[in-house]
Structure formats: C-alpha cells, structure tokens
Design a protein around this motif. Structure first.
Motif, PDB file in Angstrom:
ATOM      1  N   SER A  40       0.842  -1.194   0.000  1.00  0.00           N
ATOM      2  CA  SER A  40       0.000   0.000   0.000  1.00  0.00           C
ATOM      3  C   SER A  40       0.878   1.245   0.000  1.00  0.00           C
ATOM      4  N   GLY A  41       0.525   2.217  -0.833  1.00  0.00           N
ATOM      5  CA  GLY A  41       1.260   3.475  -0.880  1.00  0.00           C
ATOM      6  C   GLY A  41       0.409   4.656  -0.447  1.00  0.00           C
ATOM      7  N   GLU A  42      -0.647   4.378   0.291  1.00  0.00           N
ATOM      8  CA  GLU A  42      -1.586   5.427   0.692  1.00  0.00           C
ATOM      9  C   GLU A  42      -1.128   6.144   1.962  1.00  0.00           C
ATOM     10  N   TYR A  43      -1.746   7.299   2.212  1.00  0.00           N
ATOM     11  CA  TYR A  43      -1.525   8.076   3.436  1.00  0.00           C
ATOM     12  C   TYR A  43      -0.056   8.445   3.635  1.00  0.00           C
ATOM     13  N   ASN A  44       0.647   8.651   2.498  1.00  0.00           N
ATOM     14  CA  ASN A  44       2.048   9.076   2.529  1.00  0.00           C
ATOM     15  C   ASN A  44       2.954   8.061   3.223  1.00  0.00           C
ATOM     16  N   LYS A  45       2.560   6.773   3.132  1.00  0.00           N
ATOM     17  CA  LYS A  45       3.372   5.699   3.697  1.00  0.00           C
ATOM     18  C   LYS A  45       3.366   4.523   2.729  1.00  0.00           C
ATOM     19  N   CYS A  46       4.527   3.846   2.618  1.00  0.00           N
ATOM     20  CA  CYS A  46       4.581   2.586   1.880  1.00  0.00           C
ATOM     21  C   CYS A  46       4.543   1.452   2.900  1.00  0.00           C
ATOM     22  N   LEU A  47       3.466   0.699   2.886  1.00  0.00           N
ATOM     23  CA  LEU A  47       3.292  -0.388   3.854  1.00  0.00           C
ATOM     24  C   LEU A  47       3.349  -1.734   3.138  1.00  0.00           C
ATOM     25  N   VAL A  61       7.916   0.702   4.807  1.00  0.00           N
ATOM     26  CA  VAL A  61       9.158   0.694   4.042  1.00  0.00           C
ATOM     27  C   VAL A  61       9.674   2.123   3.928  1.00  0.00           C
ATOM     28  N   LEU A  62      10.925   2.331   4.374  1.00  0.00           N
ATOM     29  CA  LEU A  62      11.521   3.664   4.354  1.00  0.00           C
ATOM     30  C   LEU A  62      12.461   3.865   3.177  1.00  0.00           C
ATOM     31  N   ASP A  63      13.174   2.810   2.794  1.00  0.00           N
ATOM     32  CA  ASP A  63      14.145   2.918   1.710  1.00  0.00           C
ATOM     33  C   ASP A  63      14.482   1.511   1.227  1.00  0.00           C
ATOM     34  N   PHE A  64      15.158   1.416   0.084  1.00  0.00           N
ATOM     35  CA  PHE A  64      15.550   0.102  -0.428  1.00  0.00           C
ATOM     36  C   PHE A  64      16.764   0.235  -1.326  1.00  0.00           C
ATOM     37  N   GLU A  65      17.429  -0.923  -1.532  1.00  0.00           N
ATOM     38  CA  GLU A  65      18.471  -1.058  -2.541  1.00  0.00           C
ATOM     39  C   GLU A  65      18.449  -2.486  -3.055  1.00  0.00           C
ATOM     40  N   THR A  66      18.825  -2.649  -4.305  1.00  0.00           N
ATOM     41  CA  THR A  66      18.867  -3.977  -4.914  1.00  0.00           C
ATOM     42  C   THR A  66      20.309  -4.373  -5.156  1.00  0.00           C
ATOM     43  N   LYS A  67      20.682  -5.587  -4.717  1.00  0.00           N
ATOM     44  CA  LYS A  67      22.045  -6.068  -4.891  1.00  0.00           C
ATOM     45  C   LYS A  67      22.048  -7.587  -4.965  1.00  0.00           C
ATOM     46  N   ASN A  68      22.645  -8.110  -6.045  1.00  0.00           N
ATOM     47  CA  ASN A  68      22.818  -9.565  -6.198  1.00  0.00           C
ATOM     48  C   ASN A  68      21.517 -10.336  -6.001  1.00  0.00           C
ATOM     49  N   ASN A  69      20.478  -9.951  -6.744  1.00  0.00           N
ATOM     50  CA  ASN A  69      19.181 -10.638  -6.683  1.00  0.00           C
ATOM     51  C   ASN A  69      18.506 -10.545  -5.326  1.00  0.00           C
ATOM     52  N   THR A  70      18.912  -9.571  -4.528  1.00  0.00           N
ATOM     53  CA  THR A  70      18.310  -9.365  -3.210  1.00  0.00           C
ATOM     54  C   THR A  70      17.817  -7.923  -3.094  1.00  0.00           C
ATOM     55  N   LEU A  71      16.583  -7.769  -2.651  1.00  0.00           N
ATOM     56  CA  LEU A  71      16.031  -6.451  -2.375  1.00  0.00           C
ATOM     57  C   LEU A  71      16.178  -6.198  -0.876  1.00  0.00           C
ATOM     58  N   ARG A  72      16.993  -5.214  -0.527  1.00  0.00           N
ATOM     59  CA  ARG A  72      17.251  -4.893   0.876  1.00  0.00           C
ATOM     60  C   ARG A  72      16.424  -3.681   1.271  1.00  0.00           C
ATOM     61  N   LEU A  73      15.537  -3.877   2.235  1.00  0.00           N
ATOM     62  CA  LEU A  73      14.622  -2.827   2.655  1.00  0.00           C
ATOM     63  C   LEU A  73      14.977  -2.311   4.040  1.00  0.00           C
ATOM     64  N   GLN A  74      14.892  -0.999   4.185  1.00  0.00           N
ATOM     65  CA  GLN A  74      14.930  -0.408   5.522  1.00  0.00           C
ATOM     66  C   GLN A  74      13.474  -0.220   5.939  1.00  0.00           C
ATOM     67  N   VAL A  75      13.090  -0.890   7.014  1.00  0.00           N
ATOM     68  CA  VAL A  75      11.682  -0.895   7.402  1.00  0.00           C
ATOM     69  C   VAL A  75      11.520  -0.441   8.855  1.00  0.00           C
ATOM     70  N   GLN A  76      10.269  -0.218   9.186  1.00  0.00           N
ATOM     71  CA  GLN A  76       9.940   0.239  10.538  1.00  0.00           C
ATOM     72  C   GLN A  76       8.719  -0.534  11.018  1.00  0.00           C
ATOM     73  N   ARG A  77       8.825  -1.119  12.181  1.00  0.00           N
ATOM     74  CA  ARG A  77       7.668  -1.770  12.785  1.00  0.00           C
ATOM     75  C   ARG A  77       6.657  -0.714  13.216  1.00  0.00           C
ATOM     76  N   LEU A  78       5.387  -1.043  13.096  1.00  0.00           N
ATOM     77  CA  LEU A  78       4.358  -0.093  13.488  1.00  0.00           C
ATOM     78  C   LEU A  78       4.450   0.194  14.982  1.00  0.00           C
TER      79      LEU A  78
END
Length: 223
Positions: A40-47, A61-78
């Motif tokens: 979901s990308g609503e309410y100015n948040k990617c959930l 989800v706060l940020d991401f990068e892709t490396k070697n077939n891996t998507l690395r996400l910086q996330v935050q617990r609610l």
C-alpha cells in the motif's frame, strides 16, 4: 523517495520473485511460495503486509536497494521509531560458492562412509559431485554406483544444506541418474534400482528391471 515510488519498485521486484525467501534481521521469516503479501502506498506511507499460516507482519518501508538478486529494505515496525532490515532474496541458497563446494564435498565423503557401512557387500565404484552439463547434472547432487558381482544400484544424495527445491527435485534427478547408469553399465552389470538419500534419510528404493516394476524399501540412514 516517495511512498508511491517505493511501492512501485517493491511491487515490480516481488512480481518476479514468487520463489523468494524473506529475511528479517537475518532470520528467515517467509517463503513466498506459500506466503502472501500486499503493498500500500496510501496516506504518505509505503506499507508491506506479509502473512502465512505461521505469522503475520506489517512493515513501513523507508528505503531500499537492490544487490545480487536481493532487495534490501529499511523498514519500521508499526509503533516503533528504530528502523530494522528486511531482505527479499530471489537466490534461496545464500551461501558463498566456497561454502557450497565445501559442504558438498563433505557430504560426498559422509555418503561414501554410509554406503560402505550399510552395504558392506557392495563396492562403491564411483561417487562424484562434478557437474555433467551434457546430462543436466549439476554439483548439487552426489551421484554414484555401488556394485556386487553382476548386481548394482545407482546412488544419488542431497545434503540438508541445499534448498528445499533441490530436495523436492531429487527423485527426478535420481531417475535420470538411474537411466544414465543403466546405459553406461549395459553389458557390464545389471543396475537394479536407485538408492536415494534426501536430507539425512534414505527414501524408498525405486527399481525397474527386466521389464517389470519392483519396489524395495531400503534401510533408513542418517547423514
């Protein structure tokens, strides 16, 4: 990066990663072959919402990068402010090539000892993990032949460190190996069937000889 952009990139990656595994802080939490997700990308948040019969999580989800077939996400617990790391890995086997090779050679030696102990009347004629791309055999499976006089069995084993997909495919590759052994040993001995070892246990021996189908239950062996 806006929440809509995060959601779009996350969706594109997941659409092509249906067999991926999800790691949170280094621990495997979801297998996308069984788990489900929504973005979901609503309410100015990617959930990102992930769920399976065992667990259910929602992460911002706060940020991401892709490396070697891996998507690395910086996330935050609610309800929490400290970010954590979540990885979505297309490559299910995350060991280094050296670690994979070492584990397979070690398993090959262990399998040889088990065969010599459990089938003491048979001689282990060959046992290898070398790739044979012409015959579609990679280094994942240890393959061999045991022989006693004119009687022989094809042997194929896969160690517990390989992926579940490799274990699931072991019987298919075992049948291919059995067929190869019968062709290569024609006129030398009768290859009666297959000794199949998967994740530390020997499964049912499948045998077909002289045009008749036979089934023999083999002794369980811990590897």
């Amino acid at each position: 990066m806006t929440p809509d952009t995060l959601a779009q990139n996350l969706s594109e990656f997941l659409n092509s990663a249906c067999d991926a595994i999800v790691l949170e802080d280094g621990a495997a939490t979801f297998d996308l072959r069984q788990a489900r997700y929504s973005i979901s990308g609503e309410y100015n948040k990617c959930l990102l919402h992930l769920w399976s019969p065992e667990r259910n999580i929602v992460r911002r989800v706060l940020d991401f990068e892709t490396k070697n077939n891996t998507l690395r996400l910086q996330v935050q617990r609610l309800g929490q402010t400290k970010p954590s790391k979540l990885e979505i890995c297309r490559e299910r086997d995350r060991r280094t090539p050296t670690a994979r090779r070492t584990a397979r050679l070690s398993y090959q030696r262990t399998l040889r000892r088990v065969l010599e102990r459990k089938f003491s009347g048979y001689k282990v004629q060959q046992l290898t993990t070398s790739a044979n791309l012409e015959r579609s055999f990679g280094p994942i499976y240890a393959r061999g032949l045991i022989r006693q006089g004119q009687s022989a069995f094809a042997v194929l084993g896969v160690n517990a460190q390989e992926t579940q997909a490799s274990m699931d495919a072991a019987l298919t590759f075992g049948i291919l190996w059995l067929d190869f052994c019968r062709q290569s040993q024609m006129g030398k001995c009768l290859v009666e069937g297959l000794k199949l070892f998967v994740a530390g246990r020997m499964l049912r021996t499948h045998s077909r000889a002289h045009g008749t189908s036979q089934s023999r239950r083999s002794q369980m062996a811990s590897l």
